[in-house]
Design an enzyme around this catalytic site. Structure first.
Site, short mmCIF file in Angstrom:
data_model
loop_
_atom_site.label_atom_id
_atom_site.label_comp_id
_atom_site.label_asym_id
_atom_site.label_seq_id
_atom_site.Cartn_x
_atom_site.Cartn_y
_atom_site.Cartn_z
NE ARG A 105 4.29 -15.07 -93.10
CZ ARG A 105 5.59 -15.22 -92.83
NH1 ARG A 105 6.00 -15.32 -91.57
NH2 ARG A 105 6.49 -15.26 -93.80
CG ASP A 126 10.25 -9.63 -96.47
OD1 ASP A 126 11.49 -9.74 -96.56
OD2 ASP A 126 9.54 -10.47 -95.92
C1 UD1 Z 1 13.50 -15.51 -94.48
C2 UD1 Z 1 14.69 -16.42 -94.14
C3 UD1 Z 1 14.96 -16.35 -92.65
C4 UD1 Z 1 15.21 -14.92 -92.24
C5 UD1 Z 1 14.05 -14.03 -92.67
C6 UD1 Z 1 14.41 -12.57 -92.43
C7 UD1 Z 1 14.53 -18.24 -95.76
C8 UD1 Z 1 14.25 -19.68 -95.95
N1 UD1 Z 1 14.39 -17.77 -94.53
O1 UD1 Z 1 12.36 -16.06 -93.80
O2 UD1 Z 1 16.09 -17.15 -92.33
O3 UD1 Z 1 15.39 -14.85 -90.83
O4 UD1 Z 1 13.79 -14.19 -94.08
O5 UD1 Z 1 13.31 -11.75 -92.65
O6 UD1 Z 1 14.88 -17.54 -96.70
N2 UD1 Z 1 10.60 -15.51 -101.97
C9 UD1 Z 1 10.61 -15.69 -103.34
N3 UD1 Z 1 10.19 -16.87 -103.85
C10 UD1 Z 1 9.77 -17.89 -103.06
C11 UD1 Z 1 9.76 -17.69 -101.67
C12 UD1 Z 1 10.20 -16.50 -101.14
O7 UD1 Z 1 10.98 -14.80 -104.10
O8 UD1 Z 1 9.42 -18.95 -103.61
C13 UD1 Z 1 11.06 -14.22 -101.43
C14 UD1 Z 1 9.97 -13.50 -100.67
O9 UD1 Z 1 9.26 -12.62 -101.53
C15 UD1 Z 1 10.76 -12.75 -99.61
C16 UD1 Z 1 12.01 -13.59 -99.42
O10 UD1 Z 1 12.08 -14.47 -100.51
O11 UD1 Z 1 11.13 -11.46 -100.02
C17 UD1 Z 1 11.96 -14.37 -98.11
O12 UD1 Z 1 10.80 -15.15 -98.08
P1 UD1 Z 1 9.85 -15.16 -96.81
O13 UD1 Z 1 8.77 -16.15 -97.04
O14 UD1 Z 1 9.47 -13.80 -96.44
O15 UD1 Z 1 10.87 -15.80 -95.75
P2 UD1 Z 1 10.83 -15.69 -94.18
O16 UD1 Z 1 9.99 -16.79 -93.67
O17 UD1 Z 1 10.50 -14.32 -93.77
CA CA Z 2 10.05 -12.41 -94.72
#
Ligand code: UD1
Ligand code: CA
Length: 505
Positions: A31, A121
């Protein structure tokens, strides 16, 4: 005082409050629509990742593991700079936050005890909030404790589902939530403390049966509850702390919130911030009491402003030191040291290696680089001072250029103490002007000037009388000159010879 945001609530007990910190930072950050990995975008003087690491740092964890994936070579390079002790672990395929957490724990197989798991993040997360979460986890004896917050707009976030007794039952992502669950305003911050063994065990069991087909770290909560384990939810005191950062609009909003926090802290400590809307101060800067920050001021990096100094309006200071009572007006300064009671600007450009001693002045339209300007010395107008040392009490005339570059190499100019150099001089380096020496206006100084000497290095003047009337007859200039000449004719008819001293040759 310092604008630093990381003031730990309680000093970590020994052994460390958590065995490890695991930062999930492998996501694409789609995004953001950026070539730069999301966690490397910056605000307030640190990357998103840097803020998270700073919040976790006071825990003094035995290990810090950062899961990298998207743009990992850049993330790893950044980590080497900001957290050389951290270990990066590669998540080859981004299969979800739960998969990322599992990959991290696999990399530290012997680990036991509580682990802090945190999204990469969450730039507004404070050390005090992390400490409170860890303490809540410890004191309740839960297997996993989730940081939560009550927010006005939970759009896009995971919802915390509690039972009638207030116990946390599950975390449901918005896209998988029922309408009733969507109405919940308590959200998952993406920050968890959990027992390493329990996390390992449950992370191995999570599926990808959800709208995104990803392995969600949040599913460990439901699995543990089903096992009958105690799962806690700790509500953050300040809901801003938990805000993530998924696109550029959120980045701008988080930057604003962070800046407001920094400025609030500065104002509470006695700094005047004339216009908080246009003043930006990195968390890594410090500002002393009774300093005044005028509108349009940006303090970045390691910049420090001492007590009683004035900065702005419209000034950017990067890694710059400003001494007590100095004033820096409409200036751009990079790695400069500005001593006490120094005056800079308006309209000055101080480049790396600039050192202005106490009471010195760098005035209007002046550029300096690798230049030491002695106590009380002045470069007031329209000058370039590069690769120079100027002693104390010296005045540099307007429109002076320190000619430091021969096209291949840079050379140094030394001007002594209490010297007076004329306007429009060029100091062709390497050259030295002695203590107490003078130079004449318009001089091009190519050889050393001894102490106390007056150097004159310009062509003598010659006036060609009557040239305009002869060569430009009938022009307004000729008419004006002739009128002046006739006015200069004395009543007895004698002509003044003042302007005719020289003749055309
Ligand atoms: C996530 C949470 C959500 C919470 C929100 C808060 C999950 C499923 N959901 O959603 O409940 O309210 O954060 O901001 O976790 N990442 C990896 N590898 C991956 C996918 C993600 O390292 O394969 C890391 C991303 O870099 C990030 C974190 O995990 O720092 C969360 O992933 P993101 O896609 O940002 O989740 P949100 O949809 O924001
Ligand atoms: Ca996030």
């Amino acid at each position: 005082m310092t604008a630093q945001q990381s003031s730990p609530a309680a000093p970590p007990a020994s052994p460390p409050a958590v065995a490890a910190v695991v930062v999930l930072a492998a996501g694409q950050g789609t995004r953001m629509r950026s070539a730069t990995p999301k966690v490397l975008h910056s605000l307030g003087g640190r990357s998103l990742l840097g803020h998270v690491l700073a919040a976790a740092e006071p825990l003094n964890a035995g290990a810090t593991v950062v899961v990298v994936g998207a743009g990992r070579e850049y993330v790893e390079e950044h980590l080497a700079q900001v957290a050389p002790g951290a270990v990066s672990v590669v998540q080859e395929e981004q299969r979800g936050s739960g998969h990322a957490a599992a990959v991290a724990l696999d990399a530290v197989p012997g680990l036991e005890g509580p682990v802090l798991l945190v999204n990469g993040d969450a730039p507004l997360l404070r050390a005090s909030t992390v400490a409170a979460l860890v303490e809540a986890h410890r004191s309740t004896g839960s297997v996993v404790t989730v940081l939560t917050a009550e927010v006005d707009d939970p759009t896009g976030l995971g919802r915390i589902v509690r039972d009638g007794d207030g116990g946390v039952r599950a975390i449901v992502e918005e896209r998988d939530a029922t309408p009733a669950q969507r109405a919940i305003r308590e959200i998952n911050a993406g920050v968890y403390v959990g027992d390493a063994a329990a996390l390992r065990r449950t992370l191995a069991r999570i599926g990808a049966d959800n709208d995104q087909g990803e392995q969600y770290v949040t599913d460990v909560v439901g699995l543990l509850v089903a096992e009958g384990a105690a799962v806690g939810g700790h509500v953050a005191e300040d809901p801003d702390d938990v805000l993530g950062c998924n696109d550029r609009r959120e980045l701008a909003a988080r930057r604003r919130t962070l800046n407001d926090r920094v400025l609030d802290e500065l104002m509470r400590s006695g700094v005047t911030v004339v216009d908080p809307q246009t003043t930006w101060v990195d968390v890594t800067c410090s500002v002393g009491a009774d300093a005044v920050l005028e509108p349009g001021t940006q303090l970045r990096g390691t910049t420090s402003v001492a007590a009683g100094a004035l900065v702005g309006p419209d000034s950017t200071l990067i890694d710059t030191e400003v001494g007590e009572g100095a004033s820096v007006v409409r200036a751009h300064c990079l790695q400069a040291v500005i001593g006490p009671k120094v005056s800079v600007g308006p309209f000055a450009y101080l480049r790396p290696g600039t050192r202005l001693r106490a009471g010195a002045k760098v005035g209007t339209f002046v550029e300096t680089k690798n230049a030491e300007i002695g106590e009380g010395s002045k470069v007031p107008h329209l000058s370039y001072v590069g690769d120079a040392t100027i002693g104390e009490g010296t005045n540099i005339g307007a429109a002076t250029v320190f000619v430091n570059y021969d096209g291949v190499a840079k050379h140094h100019t030394t001007i002594g103490a209490h010297a007076r150099t004329g306007a429009d001089n060029m100091f062709v380096a390497p050259v030295t002007v002695g203590d107490g020496a003078y130079t004449a206006a318009g001089s091009v100084i190519t050889t050393d000037v001894p102490p106390g000497a007056m150097a004159v290095a310009r062509a003598p003047q010659r006036n060609v009388g009557g040239w305009v009337s002869r060569r430009r007859p009938g022009t307004p200039a000729a008419q004006a000159a002739e009128a002046a000449e006739s006015r200069a004719v004395a009543p007895d008819g004698d002509r003044s010879d003042v302007s005719r001293a020289d003749t055309d040759q």
